[in-house]
Scaffold this active site. Sequence first.
Site, PDB file in Angstrom:
ATOM      1  N   HIS A 140      -4.448   6.668   5.754  1.00  0.00           N
ATOM      2  CA  HIS A 140      -3.595   6.277   6.868  1.00  0.00           C
ATOM      3  C   HIS A 140      -2.203   5.962   6.332  1.00  0.00           C
ATOM      4  O   HIS A 140      -1.999   5.857   5.124  1.00  0.00           O
ATOM      5  CB  HIS A 140      -4.162   5.034   7.576  1.00  0.00           C
ATOM      6  CG  HIS A 140      -4.127   3.800   6.719  1.00  0.00           C
ATOM      7  ND1 HIS A 140      -4.960   3.631   5.627  1.00  0.00           N
ATOM      8  CD2 HIS A 140      -3.340   2.686   6.764  1.00  0.00           C
ATOM      9  CE1 HIS A 140      -4.696   2.462   5.059  1.00  0.00           C
ATOM     10  NE2 HIS A 140      -3.715   1.877   5.720  1.00  0.00           N
ATOM     11  N   ASP A 160       0.911   2.977   6.891  1.00  0.00           N
ATOM     12  CA  ASP A 160       1.135   1.653   7.472  1.00  0.00           C
ATOM     13  C   ASP A 160       2.139   1.793   8.614  1.00  0.00           C
ATOM     14  O   ASP A 160       3.063   2.603   8.549  1.00  0.00           O
ATOM     15  CB  ASP A 160       1.656   0.682   6.415  1.00  0.00           C
ATOM     16  CG  ASP A 160       0.620   0.396   5.337  1.00  0.00           C
ATOM     17  OD1 ASP A 160      -0.581   0.579   5.601  1.00  0.00           O
ATOM     18  OD2 ASP A 160       1.016  -0.011   4.224  1.00  0.00           O
ATOM     19  N   HIS A 166      -2.181   6.873   2.343  1.00  0.00           N
ATOM     20  CA  HIS A 166      -2.898   6.271   1.221  1.00  0.00           C
ATOM     21  C   HIS A 166      -4.302   5.901   1.669  1.00  0.00           C
ATOM     22  O   HIS A 166      -4.583   5.784   2.858  1.00  0.00           O
ATOM     23  CB  HIS A 166      -2.157   5.041   0.688  1.00  0.00           C
ATOM     24  CG  HIS A 166      -1.868   3.998   1.727  1.00  0.00           C
ATOM     25  ND1 HIS A 166      -0.853   4.125   2.653  1.00  0.00           N
ATOM     26  CD2 HIS A 166      -2.459   2.797   1.991  1.00  0.00           C
ATOM     27  CE1 HIS A 166      -0.827   3.063   3.438  1.00  0.00           C
ATOM     28  NE2 HIS A 166      -1.801   2.241   3.063  1.00  0.00           N
ATOM     29  N   ARG A 175     -13.635  -4.622  -6.196  1.00  0.00           N
ATOM     30  CA  ARG A 175     -12.173  -4.555  -6.234  1.00  0.00           C
ATOM     31  C   ARG A 175     -11.624  -5.418  -5.109  1.00  0.00           C
ATOM     32  O   ARG A 175     -12.175  -5.440  -4.004  1.00  0.00           O
ATOM     33  CB  ARG A 175     -11.690  -3.115  -6.078  1.00  0.00           C
ATOM     34  CG  ARG A 175     -10.176  -2.951  -6.056  1.00  0.00           C
ATOM     35  CD  ARG A 175      -9.764  -1.485  -6.072  1.00  0.00           C
ATOM     36  NE  ARG A 175      -8.332  -1.363  -5.882  1.00  0.00           N
ATOM     37  CZ  ARG A 175      -7.736  -1.201  -4.710  1.00  0.00           C
ATOM     38  NH1 ARG A 175      -8.474  -1.130  -3.601  1.00  0.00           N
ATOM     39  NH2 ARG A 175      -6.425  -1.110  -4.623  1.00  0.00           N
TER      40      ARG A 175
END
Length: 370
Positions: free
Chosen positions: A229, A231, A287, A297
Site C-alpha cells: 500500500h 501511506d 511498501h 519483528r
Amino acid sequence: MPTPAHLSKDPRYFDFRAARRVPETHAWPGLHDHPVVDGSGAGGGPDAVPVVDMRDPCAAEAVALAAQDWGAFLLEGHGVPLELLARVEAAIAGMFALPASEKMRAVRRPGDSCGYGSPPISSFFSKCMWSEGYTFSPANLRSDLRKLWPKAGHDYRHFCAVMEEFHREMRALADKLLELFLVALGLTGEQVAAVESEQKIAETMTATMHLNWYPKCPDPKRALGLIAHTDSGFFTFVLQSLVPGLQLFRHGPDRWVTVPAVPGAMVVNVGDLFQILTNGRFHSVYHRAVVNRDSDRISLGYFLGPPAHVKVAPLREALAGTPAAYRAVTWPEYMGVRKKAFTTGASALKMVAISTDNDAANHTDDLISS
C-alpha cells in the site's frame, strides 16, 4: 473481559503463537510474482536504499533525489536519542506480550480508527495479515490507552510516559523534516517562511501512531505481515527493530527492495497527500511488510498529515510553470477515494488527478500484484 475460551471463537483474534501452520485465511497468493533484492547497498548497486543525514549541509539535495526517485529514504542524524528509541521498542514489545484477554479490551470497533487489532486496511481484503497492531492519537494518548489498562497502574503510566516523550521528539523532528522537504523542492528560506505563514502546514499537522507486531511464522512464503500500500498522509516515520521486513516496490524491472535494519536510523515514506502537495515532484511509495520463520519483528509508524478540514492542493511554489496535476481534497475525502480504489483495484491518485495524461499524476501509482 473475554476469556481464553471465548477468544478461540472470536474472529477478531488469532493466536499466532499457537499456530503450527498458516491457515488458508492467512495465505496470500502472488507474494512471489516479483523478485526480492537487498537494499543495504553492499554491492553498491542501484537498489541501495537512499540515506539522508540531517547533519549534512547537503541534506536537502539528498532528500530531493530520494523523494523523486524512491519516495522513501533512511534518515540518520535525526537527533532522537537512541536510548529513547530502545525504550520505545521495549515498551511496544511488552504491550504486545500482554495476555490476549487484556489486549482484546481495547479491540478496534468497526468504524473506529484507534485501538487494538489487525491493520486498519485489512477490512478491504478477504485474507488476514500475519500481524497485530495498535493505533492511537498522541493527542488522546492517555484516554485511548485506558482501554488497554483501565486501572491506570504502573504499566499504563510507564507506557504513556515513554510514548509521550517519543511524540515530543518526533513532532519536533517532523517540523524540521517538513522544512527540509520544502527546501528540497527549491524554495528559499523566505519562501518556506511565507508558505508556513500562509498555510500553517507545520503548525497544524496532526500525528497518528500505529504500533505493529509481526510474529515469527511457520511458513513465511505463504503469509504477509502487511499488504502492499501507500501511506495516505504527508509523510511517515518508521521505527523498526533490527529484524528486516519492510520492503519498497521499485519499477524497471519490477522488484521488491528490502530496507536494511540500520541501528538508530528511521525510514521516511512519502505519502499520497504529499505527492499531491508537491504536484507529483515527490511521490509516494508502495511498501509492504514480510514475516520470517525465526524472529518476531516490531515497528512503529508515526504518520503526519493535515487536519481533517484542510483542503490539500499542489503548492504554487511546486508548480514551476506547470499545471496542477491534482484537484484539492481533504484527508477524509481522499480516504473515501482510497476506499473505492481498494474495492475496485483502481488508483486513488489517478482518481483525484486533473489529467490522467499528466506524467506527475502517473509517476508511480499503477497498482501492483502482490
